[in-house]
Scaffold this active site. Structure first.
Site, PDB file in Angstrom:
ATOM      1  N   ASP A 171      -9.375   3.475   4.057  1.00  0.00           N
ATOM      2  CA  ASP A 171     -10.254   4.084   3.035  1.00  0.00           C
ATOM      3  C   ASP A 171     -10.821   2.938   2.189  1.00  0.00           C
ATOM      4  OD1 ASP A 171      -7.736   3.559   1.835  1.00  0.00           O
ATOM      5  OD2 ASP A 171      -8.068   5.089   0.298  1.00  0.00           O
ATOM      6  N   HIS A 183      -0.748  -4.055  -0.718  1.00  0.00           N
ATOM      7  CA  HIS A 183      -0.264  -2.830  -0.064  1.00  0.00           C
ATOM      8  C   HIS A 183      -0.690  -2.770   1.411  1.00  0.00           C
ATOM      9  CE1 HIS A 183       0.713  -1.106  -3.980  1.00  0.00           C
ATOM     10  NE2 HIS A 183      -0.525  -1.261  -4.395  1.00  0.00           N
TER      11      HIS A 183
HETATM   12  C1  BDR Z   1      -2.755   2.501  -1.683  1.00  0.00           C
HETATM   13  O1  BDR Z   1      -3.712   3.231  -2.454  1.00  0.00           O
HETATM   14  C2  BDR Z   1      -4.980   2.670  -2.323  1.00  0.00           C
HETATM   15  O2  BDR Z   1      -5.575   2.544  -3.586  1.00  0.00           O
HETATM   16  C3  BDR Z   1      -4.808   1.316  -1.695  1.00  0.00           C
HETATM   17  O3  BDR Z   1      -5.892   0.983  -0.877  1.00  0.00           O
HETATM   18  C4  BDR Z   1      -3.533   1.453  -0.904  1.00  0.00           C
HETATM   19  O4  BDR Z   1      -3.792   1.933   0.385  1.00  0.00           O
HETATM   20  C5  BDR Z   1      -1.695   1.921  -2.591  1.00  0.00           C
HETATM   21  O5  BDR Z   1      -1.001   2.918  -3.249  1.00  0.00           O
HETATM   22 CA    CA Z   2      -6.051   1.904   1.297  1.00  0.00          CA
END
Ligand code: BDR
Ligand code: CA
Length: 306
Positions: A9, A242
């Site tokens: 995303d 992340h």
């Molecule tokens: C996740 O949430 C999104 O904002 C980031 O891309 C990551 O996949 C972290 O909690």
């Molecule tokens: Ca993400």
């Protein structure tokens, strides 16, 4: 060969994960599917194409996916405070040079899992909607996939979007619940480990010193991400890698240590999106990463990324 589908995303850390994956010869990226989340699906798809343009990669298909939640019930609010209005830190890049592949993301997942039985790893770094739709349309996917690696959840730590929930699970808890119950082999790379992997301001300065198109782009998008982290998570000392850690755990599984657990998703109410895990309850449905060799992972990521 490690065949992977990246489900994204895009999103700032998604862009980092894409760059890391594209620069990793261990992975054969069959395609990148997109989902709503950090921005609308139109925006995350455009962002994905733009990131690939900047990386100079024109041979990885991009396939647009879900615009709304699996059960079409939950409302969705774009998290502009963490990824910007455009999803890429308000860098407002030129229009992409190429088009998406004209099929649905979940059909792409089904077709590749069937083309390469027991060989495809699906890495989801957004919500699990496309994967849930793939399993719903073709339940055999759960048996034919090699593994699913999900950046999402917070089993032993607090959430990041609410005190209870991690953002990707919170965005579509119905999809996560469906996927977790499907019997598909899952490794969860959640906040339990990703909060321990940090990109720091000094790394952005190093990227700028490298003075390439890609290194400047990544530093520019991460300026916004770094500022957002400083404001919202002031004690962290950097911004969390992340999505790159989910990719890293496929490149080198020894970066993380996982334990089998039974994990359930809270799908509604105050604790919506919470991932509740128990080690002793059987049967386990997920391997939850609880330890990470952060130094080794971060230095591997930094060597590969630009
Ligand atoms: C996740 O949430 C999104 O904002 C980031 O891309 C990551 O996949 C972290 O909690
Ligand atoms: Ca993400």
């Amino acid at each position: 060969m490690n065949y992977v589908i990246l489900d994204v995303d895009t999103g700032i850390d998604d862009a980092l994960a894409i760059s890391y994956a594209v620069h990793s010869p261990e992975l054969k990226i069959l395609g990148i599917t997109t989902c709503f989340g950090n921005a609308t699906v139109e925006e995350t798809t455009r962002n994905t194409l733009q990131v690939l343009d900047i990386l100079g990669t024109d041979d990885i298909p991009v396939i647009a996916g879900a615009a709304q939640t699996f059960l079409r019930r939950e409302s969705y609010e774009k998290p502009t405070w963490i990824h910007g209005e455009d999803g890429l830190g308000n860098t407002h890049l030129p229009a992409p040079k190429r088009e998406v592949l004209q099929m649905k993301a979940h059909d792409f997942i089904i077709s590749k899992v069937r083309e390469y039985p027991h060989q495809v790893t699906v890495i989801t770094v957004g919500c699990q909607t496309n994967l849930a739709l793939a399993i719903e349309h073709d339940p055999e996917v759960a048996r034919l996939v090699r593994q699913v690696v999900i950046m999402g959840g917070a089993v032993t730590v607090a959430g990041n979007i609410t005190p209870h929930a991690e953002a990707n699970i919170y965005t579509d808890p119905g999809a996560a619940d469906f996927v977790f119950r499907s019997g598909i082999p899952i490794t969860l790379v959640g906040l339990d480990v990703t909060l321990k992997t940090l990109l720091r301001r000094q790394h952005l300065n190093e990227w700028r010193e490298k003075n390439t198109h890609v290194s400047h782009f990544l530093a520019d998008i991460c300026d916004f991400y770094m500022d957002a982290h400083q404001k919202n998570y002031p004690t962290l000392g950097g911004c969390s890698l992340h999505d790159p850690l989910a990719v890293g755990s496929v490149i080198d599984p020894s970066f993380v240590k996982a334990v089998p657990m039974h994990v359930e998703v809270v799908t509604a109410g105050e604790k919506r999106g919470q991932t509740v895990g128990c080690e002793s309850q059987q049967p386990s449905n997920i391997h939850v990463c609880l330890e990470v060799d952060s130094d080794r992972f971060v230095s591997h990521f930094l060597q590969r990324i630009v």
